[in-house]
Scaffold this motif. Structure first.
Motif, PDB file in Angstrom:
ATOM      1  N   GLU A  65      -7.558 -10.898  -5.883  1.00  0.00           N
ATOM      2  CA  GLU A  65      -6.619 -11.946  -6.282  1.00  0.00           C
ATOM      3  C   GLU A  65      -5.227 -11.666  -5.729  1.00  0.00           C
ATOM      4  O   GLU A  65      -4.534 -12.546  -5.236  1.00  0.00           O
ATOM      5  CB  GLU A  65      -6.554 -12.050  -7.811  1.00  0.00           C
ATOM      6  CG  GLU A  65      -7.726 -12.796  -8.423  1.00  0.00           C
ATOM      7  CD  GLU A  65      -7.640 -12.838  -9.933  1.00  0.00           C
ATOM      8  OE1 GLU A  65      -7.751 -13.929 -10.485  1.00  0.00           O
ATOM      9  OE2 GLU A  65      -7.448 -11.780 -10.560  1.00  0.00           O
ATOM     10  N   ILE A  66      -4.836 -10.400  -5.835  1.00  0.00           N
ATOM     11  CA  ILE A  66      -3.514 -10.020  -5.340  1.00  0.00           C
ATOM     12  C   ILE A  66      -3.435 -10.197  -3.836  1.00  0.00           C
ATOM     13  O   ILE A  66      -2.481 -10.752  -3.301  1.00  0.00           O
ATOM     14  CB  ILE A  66      -3.219  -8.560  -5.731  1.00  0.00           C
ATOM     15  CG1 ILE A  66      -2.970  -8.444  -7.243  1.00  0.00           C
ATOM     16  CG2 ILE A  66      -1.990  -8.041  -4.971  1.00  0.00           C
ATOM     17  CD1 ILE A  66      -1.729  -9.139  -7.746  1.00  0.00           C
ATOM     18  N   SER A  67      -4.457  -9.728  -3.140  1.00  0.00           N
ATOM     19  CA  SER A  67      -4.391  -9.804  -1.675  1.00  0.00           C
ATOM     20  C   SER A  67      -4.530 -11.224  -1.176  1.00  0.00           C
ATOM     21  O   SER A  67      -4.156 -11.536  -0.052  1.00  0.00           O
ATOM     22  CB  SER A  67      -5.441  -8.886  -1.041  1.00  0.00           C
ATOM     23  OG  SER A  67      -6.674  -9.048  -1.663  1.00  0.00           O
ATOM     24  N   ASN A  68      -5.069 -12.103  -2.004  1.00  0.00           N
ATOM     25  CA  ASN A  68      -5.158 -13.511  -1.623  1.00  0.00           C
ATOM     26  C   ASN A  68      -3.880 -14.274  -1.956  1.00  0.00           C
ATOM     27  O   ASN A  68      -3.825 -15.483  -1.833  1.00  0.00           O
ATOM     28  CB  ASN A  68      -6.340 -14.180  -2.328  1.00  0.00           C
ATOM     29  CG  ASN A  68      -7.668 -13.784  -1.695  1.00  0.00           C
ATOM     30  OD1 ASN A  68      -7.721 -13.430  -0.532  1.00  0.00           O
ATOM     31  ND2 ASN A  68      -8.725 -13.832  -2.458  1.00  0.00           N
ATOM     32  N   GLY A  69      -2.889 -13.562  -2.433  1.00  0.00           N
ATOM     33  CA  GLY A  69      -1.610 -14.202  -2.708  1.00  0.00           C
ATOM     34  C   GLY A  69      -1.580 -14.897  -4.051  1.00  0.00           C
ATOM     35  O   GLY A  69      -1.286 -16.080  -4.150  1.00  0.00           O
ATOM     36  N   LEU A  70      -1.894 -14.150  -5.082  1.00  0.00           N
ATOM     37  CA  LEU A  70      -1.875 -14.710  -6.429  1.00  0.00           C
ATOM     38  C   LEU A  70      -0.478 -15.227  -6.780  1.00  0.00           C
ATOM     39  O   LEU A  70       0.518 -14.549  -6.545  1.00  0.00           O
ATOM     40  CB  LEU A  70      -2.278 -13.620  -7.433  1.00  0.00           C
ATOM     41  CG  LEU A  70      -2.271 -14.018  -8.900  1.00  0.00           C
ATOM     42  CD1 LEU A  70      -3.361 -15.028  -9.184  1.00  0.00           C
ATOM     43  CD2 LEU A  70      -2.436 -12.789  -9.778  1.00  0.00           C
ATOM     44  N   LYS A  71      -0.445 -16.431  -7.323  1.00  0.00           N
ATOM     45  CA  LYS A  71       0.833 -17.012  -7.716  1.00  0.00           C
ATOM     46  C   LYS A  71       1.255 -16.428  -9.063  1.00  0.00           C
ATOM     47  O   LYS A  71       0.565 -16.586 -10.069  1.00  0.00           O
ATOM     48  CB  LYS A  71       0.688 -18.532  -7.838  1.00  0.00           C
ATOM     49  CG  LYS A  71       2.008 -19.253  -8.005  1.00  0.00           C
ATOM     50  CD  LYS A  71       2.782 -19.263  -6.705  1.00  0.00           C
ATOM     51  CE  LYS A  71       4.033 -20.140  -6.830  1.00  0.00           C
ATOM     52  NZ  LYS A  71       4.851 -20.049  -5.618  1.00  0.00           N
ATOM     53  N   VAL A  72       2.382 -15.763  -9.054  1.00  0.00           N
ATOM     54  CA  VAL A  72       2.867 -15.129 -10.271  1.00  0.00           C
ATOM     55  C   VAL A  72       4.195 -15.764 -10.657  1.00  0.00           C
ATOM     56  O   VAL A  72       5.091 -15.914  -9.839  1.00  0.00           O
ATOM     57  CB  VAL A  72       3.064 -13.608 -10.054  1.00  0.00           C
ATOM     58  CG1 VAL A  72       3.639 -12.958 -11.298  1.00  0.00           C
ATOM     59  CG2 VAL A  72       1.738 -12.954  -9.671  1.00  0.00           C
ATOM     60  N   VAL A  73       4.291 -16.139 -11.914  1.00  0.00           N
ATOM     61  CA  VAL A  73       5.553 -16.678 -12.400  1.00  0.00           C
ATOM     62  C   VAL A  73       6.020 -15.880 -13.613  1.00  0.00           C
ATOM     63  O   VAL A  73       5.218 -15.310 -14.346  1.00  0.00           O
ATOM     64  CB  VAL A  73       5.446 -18.173 -12.794  1.00  0.00           C
ATOM     65  CG1 VAL A  73       5.090 -19.021 -11.580  1.00  0.00           C
ATOM     66  CG2 VAL A  73       4.418 -18.367 -13.899  1.00  0.00           C
ATOM     67  N   SER A  91     -10.323   6.703  -6.084  1.00  0.00           N
ATOM     68  CA  SER A  91     -11.462   5.825  -5.910  1.00  0.00           C
ATOM     69  C   SER A  91     -11.047   4.444  -5.425  1.00  0.00           C
ATOM     70  O   SER A  91     -11.808   3.747  -4.786  1.00  0.00           O
ATOM     71  CB  SER A  91     -12.236   5.703  -7.217  1.00  0.00           C
ATOM     72  OG  SER A  91     -11.382   5.265  -8.249  1.00  0.00           O
ATOM     73  N   LYS A  92      -9.811   4.054  -5.712  1.00  0.00           N
ATOM     74  CA  LYS A  92      -9.339   2.741  -5.311  1.00  0.00           C
ATOM     75  C   LYS A  92      -8.055   2.879  -4.523  1.00  0.00           C
ATOM     76  O   LYS A  92      -7.126   3.517  -4.967  1.00  0.00           O
ATOM     77  CB  LYS A  92      -9.077   1.855  -6.530  1.00  0.00           C
ATOM     78  CG  LYS A  92     -10.333   1.510  -7.294  1.00  0.00           C
ATOM     79  CD  LYS A  92      -9.987   0.714  -8.537  1.00  0.00           C
ATOM     80  CE  LYS A  92     -11.251   0.422  -9.342  1.00  0.00           C
ATOM     81  NZ  LYS A  92     -10.965  -0.186 -10.638  1.00  0.00           N
ATOM     82  N   GLY A  93      -8.020   2.275  -3.366  1.00  0.00           N
ATOM     83  CA  GLY A  93      -6.797   2.288  -2.580  1.00  0.00           C
ATOM     84  C   GLY A  93      -5.783   1.350  -3.189  1.00  0.00           C
ATOM     85  O   GLY A  93      -6.087   0.200  -3.455  1.00  0.00           O
ATOM     86  N   CYS A  94      -4.589   1.831  -3.411  1.00  0.00           N
ATOM     87  CA  CYS A  94      -3.594   0.978  -4.052  1.00  0.00           C
ATOM     88  C   CYS A  94      -2.735   0.260  -3.029  1.00  0.00           C
ATOM     89  O   CYS A  94      -2.154  -0.746  -3.313  1.00  0.00           O
ATOM     90  CB  CYS A  94      -2.729   1.778  -5.011  1.00  0.00           C
ATOM     91  SG  CYS A  94      -1.684   2.980  -4.194  1.00  0.00           S
ATOM     92  N   CYS A  95      -2.646   0.803  -1.820  1.00  0.00           N
ATOM     93  CA  CYS A  95      -1.796   0.118  -0.847  1.00  0.00           C
ATOM     94  C   CYS A  95      -2.449   0.081   0.528  1.00  0.00           C
ATOM     95  O   CYS A  95      -1.831  -0.288   1.484  1.00  0.00           O
ATOM     96  CB  CYS A  95      -0.410   0.757  -0.780  1.00  0.00           C
ATOM     97  SG  CYS A  95      -0.444   2.466  -0.279  1.00  0.00           S
ATOM     98  N   GLY A  96      -3.693   0.467   0.600  1.00  0.00           N
ATOM     99  CA  GLY A  96      -4.357   0.426   1.890  1.00  0.00           C
ATOM    100  C   GLY A  96      -5.111  -0.873   2.098  1.00  0.00           C
ATOM    101  O   GLY A  96      -5.010  -1.791   1.307  1.00  0.00           O
ATOM    102  N   SER A  97      -5.852  -0.948   3.161  1.00  0.00           N
ATOM    103  CA  SER A  97      -6.676  -2.100   3.535  1.00  0.00           C
ATOM    104  C   SER A  97      -5.948  -3.402   3.348  1.00  0.00           C
ATOM    105  O   SER A  97      -6.351  -4.231   2.569  1.00  0.00           O
ATOM    106  CB  SER A  97      -7.993  -2.096   2.758  1.00  0.00           C
ATOM    107  OG  SER A  97      -7.745  -2.274   1.392  1.00  0.00           O
TER     108      SER A  97
END
Ligand SMILES: [Zn+2]
Length: 73
Positions: free
Chosen positions: A22-30, A67-73
């Motif tokens: 969701e984040i990498s797809n550009g989640l709209k945050v308000v 286990s999870k990349g936080c800023c990669g890929s």
């Protein structure tokens, strides 16, 4: 995953629960306080969610090699 954002309009700090995709797809945050979309993600406060109480991480990349990349890929 919980992501911390800071509102640039009213400086409200808030957390959004979202998946990595969701984040990498550009989640709209308000901002929940003033509804502004002018928010900045606070990378220094990444909260994995499953490890409660492990807050105070100063390095934004301390979890990258886990286990999870936080800023990669
Ligand atoms: Zn705001």
């Amino acid at each position: 995953m919980f992501y911390t954002f800071i509102c640039n309009s009213c400086q409200e700090v808030f957390e959004i629960k979202a998946s990595i995709s969701e984040i990498s797809n550009g989640l709209k945050v308000v901002c929940p306080k003033c509804a502004s979309s002018d928010v900045t993600r606070d990378y220094s406060k990444i909260n994995i969610g499953t490890s409660a109480g492990s807050g105070a991480k100063s390095s934004s990349c301390s979890t990258c090699s886990g286990s999870k990349g936080c800023c990669g890929s």
